[in-house]
Design a protein around this motif. Structure first.
Motif, mmCIF file in Angstrom:
data_model
loop_
_atom_site.group_PDB
_atom_site.id
_atom_site.type_symbol
_atom_site.label_atom_id
_atom_site.label_comp_id
_atom_site.label_asym_id
_atom_site.label_seq_id
_atom_site.Cartn_x
_atom_site.Cartn_y
_atom_site.Cartn_z
ATOM 1 N N ALA A 266 42.844 48.286 66.427
ATOM 2 C CA ALA A 266 42.034 49.212 67.221
ATOM 3 C C ALA A 266 40.668 49.447 66.593
ATOM 4 C CB ALA A 266 42.776 50.539 67.382
ATOM 5 N N VAL A 267 40.612 49.744 65.288
ATOM 6 C CA VAL A 267 39.308 50.048 64.682
ATOM 7 C C VAL A 267 38.425 48.808 64.606
ATOM 8 C CG1 VAL A 267 40.231 52.014 63.393
ATOM 9 C CG2 VAL A 267 40.159 49.758 62.310
ATOM 10 N N THR A 268 39.023 47.627 64.461
ATOM 11 C CA THR A 268 38.237 46.399 64.438
ATOM 12 C C THR A 268 37.545 46.191 65.786
ATOM 13 O OG1 THR A 268 39.715 45.372 62.817
ATOM 14 C CG2 THR A 268 38.327 43.905 64.094
ATOM 15 N N LYS A 269 38.296 46.412 66.865
ATOM 16 C CA LYS A 269 37.706 46.254 68.191
ATOM 17 C C LYS A 269 36.663 47.338 68.476
ATOM 18 C CE LYS A 269 41.746 43.984 70.258
ATOM 19 N NZ LYS A 269 42.890 44.128 71.186
ATOM 20 N N LYS A 270 36.924 48.570 68.039
ATOM 21 C CA LYS A 270 35.984 49.666 68.327
ATOM 22 C C LYS A 270 34.679 49.490 67.568
ATOM 23 C CE LYS A 270 39.551 53.064 69.522
ATOM 24 N NZ LYS A 270 40.209 54.350 69.166
ATOM 25 N N ASP B 7 30.620 54.664 66.773
ATOM 26 C CA ASP B 7 30.165 55.232 65.504
ATOM 27 C C ASP B 7 31.187 56.194 64.936
ATOM 28 O OD1 ASP B 7 29.989 57.506 67.082
ATOM 29 O OD2 ASP B 7 27.818 57.437 67.253
ATOM 30 N N VAL B 8 30.776 56.895 63.849
ATOM 31 C CA VAL B 8 31.678 57.791 63.136
ATOM 32 C C VAL B 8 32.201 58.889 64.046
ATOM 33 C CG1 VAL B 8 31.844 59.487 61.266
ATOM 34 C CG2 VAL B 8 30.670 57.309 60.880
ATOM 35 N N ALA B 9 31.343 59.432 64.855
ATOM 36 C CA ALA B 9 31.766 60.525 65.729
ATOM 37 C C ALA B 9 32.869 60.090 66.668
ATOM 38 C CB ALA B 9 30.565 61.038 66.525
ATOM 39 N N GLU B 10 32.773 58.850 67.158
ATOM 40 C CA GLU B 10 33.786 58.354 68.084
ATOM 41 C C GLU B 10 35.063 57.906 67.375
ATOM 42 O OE1 GLU B 10 31.546 56.170 71.637
ATOM 43 O OE2 GLU B 10 30.752 55.577 69.668
ATOM 44 N N LEU B 11 34.966 57.659 66.078
ATOM 45 C CA LEU B 11 36.128 57.148 65.334
ATOM 46 C C LEU B 11 36.755 58.208 64.443
ATOM 47 C CD1 LEU B 11 34.785 53.626 64.265
ATOM 48 C CD2 LEU B 11 36.514 54.116 65.989
ATOM 49 N N GLY B 12 36.449 59.453 64.688
ATOM 50 C CA GLY B 12 36.981 60.503 63.827
ATOM 51 C C GLY B 12 38.499 60.515 63.765
ATOM 52 N N ASN B 13 39.138 60.430 64.900
ATOM 53 C CA ASN B 13 40.611 60.432 64.908
ATOM 54 C C ASN B 13 41.174 59.181 64.235
ATOM 55 O OD1 ASN B 13 40.942 62.907 66.239
ATOM 56 N ND2 ASN B 13 40.676 61.933 68.245
ATOM 57 N N ASP B 14 40.508 58.054 64.428
ATOM 58 C CA ASP B 14 40.981 56.815 63.794
ATOM 59 C C ASP B 14 40.886 56.908 62.282
ATOM 60 O OD1 ASP B 14 41.312 54.794 66.197
ATOM 61 O OD2 ASP B 14 39.432 55.854 66.535
ATOM 62 N N LEU B 15 39.810 57.518 61.772
ATOM 63 C CA LEU B 15 39.672 57.663 60.324
ATOM 64 C C LEU B 15 40.764 58.565 59.763
ATOM 65 C CD1 LEU B 15 35.788 58.079 60.232
ATOM 66 C CD2 LEU B 15 37.095 56.107 59.406
ATOM 67 N N ALA B 16 41.053 59.636 60.478
ATOM 68 C CA ALA B 16 42.095 60.549 60.014
ATOM 69 C C ALA B 16 43.471 59.877 60.079
ATOM 70 C CB ALA B 16 42.084 61.826 60.859
ATOM 71 N N GLU B 17 43.712 59.129 61.165
ATOM 72 C CA GLU B 17 44.998 58.434 61.291
ATOM 73 C C GLU B 17 45.150 57.393 60.193
ATOM 74 O OE1 GLU B 17 47.370 55.434 64.361
ATOM 75 O OE2 GLU B 17 45.535 56.466 65.036
#
Length: 674
Positions: free
Chosen positions: A99-103, A109-119
């Motif tokens: 998921a993060v590779t595709k995003k 950016d960081v704001a959109e990936l906040g939940n992914d970083l926490a997960e």
């Protein structure tokens, strides 16, 4: 199976798991299954397996294929009963990484990936407890990077993304679903890789008849003189036909004649006389002490002795008088002798396993364990397809319970389903139809059948036996003997010959496939020394091939056999590669014993561990020649040199100096896994 994910079509599984699959110690056993899940989250699969000691081994991760099939290899390391199961699980790291590779590729950016970083950080916390201690620092550092707002996005993600290989081997597993356990019986390596030689002890070490006098009967002591010669050819199993007393009632004469003279020795398979039965030694061979000395002498030169287990009786076998209920009585009151129309065996009474089955089972188990006690760990079983299958399943199980190293070779030239059935119920190896497969198409088709049955049936290729002299050999042309030797010894990890093959013995009874003056009914002394000194023996050629077999682990296995395209049907090409060592053997063999043959070969280079464009060196183990090859090559063979046996040197491999005439490897001591 109960759980979250479907797991289907698991292999190896013999008759839906009714019988154990087969393996040997050190063998790569391929395990596969079909497993899938709903949606787009990642699925993982692994094999869990438990040894004979009851201890579970670390699980082995399975690789996926495009059609939801998963594959892995396991390598049993002990003799005995193993079980394995397939587990499917939710793999949150693979889901997160995808998921993060595709995003990020899409520019999020960081704001959109906040939940992914926490997960991802939470996943790293969970993973840190699963990885080896020396890797825990990297996982914790990845968790810290994911939580560090001061780092650029790519540096926050990179440490966790770089853990793909580590977390493949030590995954976070959720919703684990486990299949039922599947059995695998693991034998010692000789169950799969062996070279057999058969001789009649009564014919060995004796002088030929002279001045009308018959040859003197050989003994274990005289036969021991032949052991170094057998070992020098590179064989590791010495198979003896029955060594028990031979019946006198209805004894057969020479060439299976109904009338025997006073000098006729009879067929060893007509077991039993006043001197004893299946647990006794023929008095002309010696005593039980002589037999033990013979076995010890064989072991000293690297030969393991295999005995014949022929469950039948001569009319004067003690069983006939002590247990007449074990035999079939005809309407006229006589006991039925064995028949295989048009053949008749008046000197043999078959057992009737439906009459007192408990008594027969107890006696045969006693006989087998008696010989195991004398140091015998291999039995060649005569005509097992004429006895009940449930009896064999019981006997093999009981014997292996007492000694798991005991092996059983099925001599069953019968219908394919019956041969395969004997393998399923426990026979270690099987004779095959190899003796009657001659053309390239026949050999490829038959080997494909054997590969499909590799989970339960191990072949043993014999160019000849005392009962079978195939028509191509009856012409006595040396090249056909060489060709059949190459095919038998290099297509199959187990092979064997009956004595006299190396001397090109080829005289048959008219209109059939039986030897004239068969050694089954008379003594056949041979002058081995004279034959070899005069160059009339194939022993050096056989020794060379057996040495090649021993040196190259690729030839120790069955599942790795691959055929390559030849545009000439008179030339067969195949290879074997050992994935554990990279050792690769490539064989080109003519099937024409009379004429030179040329062929264009198109090689499946990935099957050789090569890329399609690679150039590589092949070294001929028979001639000592070297060639630079690629995918397409021209090969010429003639009756004098009917085969190339190449070892393949891959690009980048340092050159080696191979001897022009490799000497046979010294015979190893009989193996043990206990």
């Amino acid at each position: 199976m109960t759980g979250r994910f479907p797991i289907e079509e698991i292999t190896p599984a013999v008759a839906c798991g009714r019988y154990p699959a087969k393996a040997v110690v050190g063998e790569l056993v391929p395990v596969s299954a079909r497993a899938y899940r709903e949606g787009h989250r990642a699925l993982g699969c692994n094999v869990v397996w438990t040894g004979p000691d009851g201890v579970s081994r670390p699980f082995t991760r399975m690789r996926p294929d495009w059609d939801d099939r998963w594959y892995a290899n396991i390598v049993p390391d002990a003799v005995g009963a193993w079980t394995y199961a397939v587990e499917a699980f939710d793999d949150p790291y693979l889901t997160w990484r995808d998921a993060v590779t595709k995003k990020t590729a899409a520019g999020q950016d960081v704001a959109e990936l906040g939940n992914d970083l926490a997960e991802g950080a939470a996943l790293m916390d969970a993973a840190s407890a699963l990885v080896p201690p020396d890797a825990q620092g990297d996982v914790k550092a990845a968790a810290a990077a994911l939580r560090d707002p001061e780092l650029p996005l790519h540096l926050r993600l990179r440490p966790a993304l770089d853990l793909a290989e580590l977390l493949w081997e030590h995954p976070v597993r959720r919703l684990v679903t486990r299949s039922d356990d599947h059995p695998i019986w693991t034998d010692r390596p000789r169950a799969l890789f062996s070279a057999w030689y058969e001789f009649f002890p009564r014919s060995e070490g004796i002088a030929p008849p002279s001045e009308g006098k018959p040859a003197e009967h050989g003994t274990f002591a005289s036969a021991a003189s032949r052991l170094p010669g057998v070992a020098a050819m590179g064989f590791d199993v010495l198979y003896l036909p029955p060594i028990h007393p031979i019946g006198r009632i209805n004894r057969k004469g020479r060439n299976n004649s109904l009338t025997a003279s006073a000098d006729d020795v009879g067929s060893p398979w007509a077991i039993g006389a006043a001197e004893g039965g299946h647990d006794a030694i023929h008095p002309d061979l010696g005593t039980i002490e002589d037999f033990r000395r013979f076995v010890a002498s064989a072991n000293e030169v690297g030969l393991e002795v295999a005995m014949d287990l022929a469950l039948q009786a001569a009319p004067d076998h003690p069983w006939v008088t002590e247990h007449p209920e074990w035999f079939t009585t005809l309407a006229d009151g006589s006991i039925a002798y064995a028949e295989n129309p048009p053949k008749k065996y008046q000197d043999i009474y078959p057992l009737d396993f439906d009459r007192d089955p408990e008594g027969i089972r107890a006696e045969i188990l006693r006989v087998v364990t008696h010989w195991v006690g004398q140091g015998i760990r291999i039995f060649r079983v005569d005509n097992p397809h004429t006895k009940p299958f449930d009896f064999w399943q019981w006997l093999i199980r009981e014997v292996k319970r007492l000694d798991p190293d005991v092996l059983f070779l099925a001599e069953a030239f019968t219908r394919p389903a019956v041969m395969h059935g004997l393998g399923k119920i426990g026979f270690t190896q099987s004779y095959t139809y190899f003796s009657w497969r001659n053309s390239a198409d026949e050999l490829r088709e038959y080997c494909a059948e054997l590969l499909a049955a590799a989970d339960y049936m191990r072949p043993n290729f014999w160019p000849n036996t005392p009962d079978i002299l195939p028509e191509p050999l009856q012409h006595g042309v040396p090249s056909i003997f060489k060709i059949r030797t190459v095919l038998a010894s290099l297509l199959s990890p187990s092979w064997g010959i009956y004595a006299g093959f190396e001397l090109l013995e080829h005289e048959a009874l008219p209109g059939g496939e039986e030897y004239r003056d068969s050694e089954k009914f008379e003594l056949r002394p041979r002058d081995w020394t004279a034959a070899e000194s005069q160059g009339r023996s194939l022993a050096p050629f056989i020794a060379r091939l057996n040495a090649v077999r021993r040196r190259n682990p690729a030839l120790h296995w069955l599942r790795n056999l691959r055929f390559h395209h030849s545009d000439n049907p008179q030339l067969l090409c195949w290879s074997k590669r050992d994935p554990q060592t990279g050792n690769t053997v490539l064989v080109a063999c003519s099937l024409d014993p009379y004429h030179a043959q040329w062929a264009n070969l198109s090689l499946d280079l990935p099957a050789l561990g090569l890329d399609w464009s690679d150039r590589f060196t092949v070294y001929d183990e028979l001639s000592g020649a070297r060639y630079e090859w690629g995918q397409h090559n021209v090969v010429g063979l003639d009756p004098h040199q009917p085969a190339h046996v190449f070892t393949v040197r891959h690009p980048g491999t340092p050159p080696t100096t191979a001897p022009s005439a490799p000497a046979p490897a010294p015979a190893p001591a009989p193996e043990t896994t206990r």
